[in-house]
Design a protein around this motif. Structure first.
Motif, mmCIF file in Angstrom:
data_model
loop_
_atom_site.group_PDB
_atom_site.id
_atom_site.type_symbol
_atom_site.label_atom_id
_atom_site.label_comp_id
_atom_site.label_asym_id
_atom_site.label_seq_id
_atom_site.Cartn_x
_atom_site.Cartn_y
_atom_site.Cartn_z
ATOM 1 N N SER A 199 -1.379 9.430 6.334
ATOM 2 C CA SER A 199 -2.430 8.448 6.096
ATOM 3 C C SER A 199 -1.845 7.290 5.302
ATOM 4 O O SER A 199 -0.870 7.449 4.575
ATOM 5 C CB SER A 199 -3.617 9.066 5.361
ATOM 6 N N SER A 200 -2.453 6.136 5.473
ATOM 7 C CA SER A 200 -2.012 4.956 4.722
ATOM 8 C C SER A 200 -3.231 4.256 4.157
ATOM 9 O O SER A 200 -4.328 4.351 4.704
ATOM 10 C CB SER A 200 -1.224 4.001 5.626
ATOM 11 N N ALA A 201 -3.009 3.567 3.057
ATOM 12 C CA ALA A 201 -4.092 2.833 2.410
ATOM 13 C C ALA A 201 -3.536 1.556 1.806
ATOM 14 O O ALA A 201 -2.500 1.573 1.150
ATOM 15 C CB ALA A 201 -4.742 3.683 1.328
ATOM 16 N N SER A 202 -4.246 0.473 2.037
ATOM 17 C CA SER A 202 -3.898 -0.816 1.460
ATOM 18 C C SER A 202 -4.776 -1.059 0.244
ATOM 19 O O SER A 202 -5.996 -0.950 0.338
ATOM 20 C CB SER A 202 -4.119 -1.919 2.502
ATOM 21 N N PRO A 203 -4.194 -1.389 -0.905
ATOM 22 C CA PRO A 203 -5.003 -1.561 -2.113
ATOM 23 C C PRO A 203 -5.873 -2.818 -2.095
ATOM 24 O O PRO A 203 -6.904 -2.863 -2.748
ATOM 25 C CB PRO A 203 -3.969 -1.642 -3.233
ATOM 26 N N GLU A 216 14.599 13.991 12.332
ATOM 27 C CA GLU A 216 14.425 12.795 13.166
ATOM 28 C C GLU A 216 12.950 12.533 13.470
ATOM 29 O O GLU A 216 12.487 11.399 13.390
ATOM 30 C CB GLU A 216 15.207 12.966 14.473
ATOM 31 N N VAL A 217 12.209 13.580 13.791
ATOM 32 C CA VAL A 217 10.774 13.430 14.065
ATOM 33 C C VAL A 217 10.046 12.939 12.811
ATOM 34 O O VAL A 217 9.243 11.999 12.868
ATOM 35 C CB VAL A 217 10.159 14.763 14.560
ATOM 36 N N LEU A 218 10.321 13.565 11.674
ATOM 37 C CA LEU A 218 9.662 13.172 10.429
ATOM 38 C C LEU A 218 9.995 11.726 10.066
ATOM 39 O O LEU A 218 9.113 10.943 9.714
ATOM 40 C CB LEU A 218 10.072 14.098 9.287
ATOM 41 N N ARG A 219 11.267 11.364 10.158
ATOM 42 C CA ARG A 219 11.694 10.003 9.825
ATOM 43 C C ARG A 219 11.029 8.984 10.753
ATOM 44 O O ARG A 219 10.548 7.950 10.311
ATOM 45 C CB ARG A 219 13.209 9.887 9.922
ATOM 46 N N HIS A 220 10.977 9.283 12.019
ATOM 47 C CA HIS A 220 10.359 8.370 12.995
ATOM 48 C C HIS A 220 8.873 8.147 12.673
ATOM 49 O O HIS A 220 8.410 7.012 12.622
ATOM 50 C CB HIS A 220 10.530 8.928 14.407
ATOM 51 N N GLN A 221 8.154 9.227 12.440
ATOM 52 C CA GLN A 221 6.720 9.121 12.168
ATOM 53 C C GLN A 221 6.452 8.356 10.868
ATOM 54 O O GLN A 221 5.560 7.509 10.804
ATOM 55 C CB GLN A 221 6.083 10.509 12.103
ATOM 56 N N LEU A 222 7.214 8.657 9.827
ATOM 57 C CA LEU A 222 7.030 7.956 8.548
ATOM 58 C C LEU A 222 7.407 6.481 8.660
ATOM 59 O O LEU A 222 6.719 5.618 8.109
ATOM 60 C CB LEU A 222 7.874 8.615 7.454
ATOM 61 N N THR A 223 8.495 6.193 9.361
ATOM 62 C CA THR A 223 8.928 4.802 9.531
ATOM 63 C C THR A 223 7.843 3.977 10.194
ATOM 64 O O THR A 223 7.505 2.878 9.731
ATOM 65 C CB THR A 223 10.234 4.729 10.344
ATOM 66 N N TRP A 224 7.253 4.496 11.265
ATOM 67 C CA TRP A 224 6.213 3.735 11.959
ATOM 68 C C TRP A 224 4.956 3.577 11.102
ATOM 69 O O TRP A 224 4.311 2.543 11.131
ATOM 70 C CB TRP A 224 5.884 4.374 13.313
ATOM 71 N N ALA A 225 4.635 4.602 10.334
ATOM 72 C CA ALA A 225 3.453 4.482 9.457
ATOM 73 C C ALA A 225 3.671 3.389 8.411
ATOM 74 O O ALA A 225 2.765 2.587 8.143
ATOM 75 C CB ALA A 225 3.163 5.821 8.782
ATOM 76 N N VAL A 226 4.865 3.321 7.825
ATOM 77 C CA VAL A 226 5.154 2.287 6.827
ATOM 78 C C VAL A 226 5.185 0.923 7.494
ATOM 79 O O VAL A 226 4.633 -0.046 6.964
ATOM 80 C CB VAL A 226 6.482 2.594 6.098
ATOM 81 N N GLY A 233 0.818 -1.205 0.000
ATOM 82 C CA GLY A 233 0.000 0.000 0.000
ATOM 83 C C GLY A 233 0.852 1.256 0.000
ATOM 84 O O GLY A 233 2.060 1.206 -0.228
ATOM 85 N N THR A 234 0.214 2.378 0.271
ATOM 86 C CA THR A 234 0.873 3.676 0.177
ATOM 87 C C THR A 234 0.676 4.480 1.452
ATOM 88 O O THR A 234 -0.412 4.498 2.027
ATOM 89 C CB THR A 234 0.293 4.475 -1.008
ATOM 90 N N VAL A 235 1.740 5.152 1.871
ATOM 91 C CA VAL A 235 1.687 6.097 2.975
ATOM 92 C C VAL A 235 1.874 7.485 2.377
ATOM 93 O O VAL A 235 2.787 7.706 1.586
ATOM 94 C CB VAL A 235 2.792 5.808 4.016
#
Length: 115
Positions: free
Chosen positions: A74-78, A100-110, A54-56
């Motif tokens: 947001s994330s979505a699974s196709p 660091e904050v941005l990377r952490h948040q994106l990493t957990w979302a993925v 999916g996509t984040v």
């Protein structure tokens, strides 16, 4: 066998050491994608991380000296339409801390998307 699995481009696999903590380990393919997404967000642009699951997507309102900022992810699974969204309030800080904050948040979302 391990070498064959790690080298197979059709798989998302990497070597693991039993003594190493893998809780926050990020695969090499994801590191570059996250670097690109963080750079876009730092520039005030929306970012997308596309995976086989999916996509984040992320967008940002950068913090200013006297105003907090916002990060929406947001994330979505196709396959099943499953999705999630989150919002994080951002404080004014150094560019390094902001990365660091941005990377952490994106990493957990993925990671949440990949299960």
């Amino acid at each position: 066998l391990v070498g064959d699995l790690v080298e197979d481009d059709r798989l998302e696999a990497w070597r693991a050491d039993p003594a190493e903590s893998h809780h926050m380990r990020t695969p090499a393919w994801l590191t570059g994608v996250l670097d690109d997404a963080v750079a876009l967000l730092q520039a005030g642009q929306p970012a997308r991380v596309e995976t086989s699951q999916g996509t984040v997507t992320a967008r940002i309102r950068r913090p200013r000296r006297l105003r907090r900022g916002d990060l929406w992810i947001s994330s979505a699974s196709p396959d099943d339409g499953r999705g999630a969204s989150s919002w994080t309030s951002l404080s004014h800080c150094t560019d390094e801390a902001f990365d660091e904050v941005l990377r952490h948040q994106l990493t957990w979302a993925v990671r949440d998307l990949l299960g």
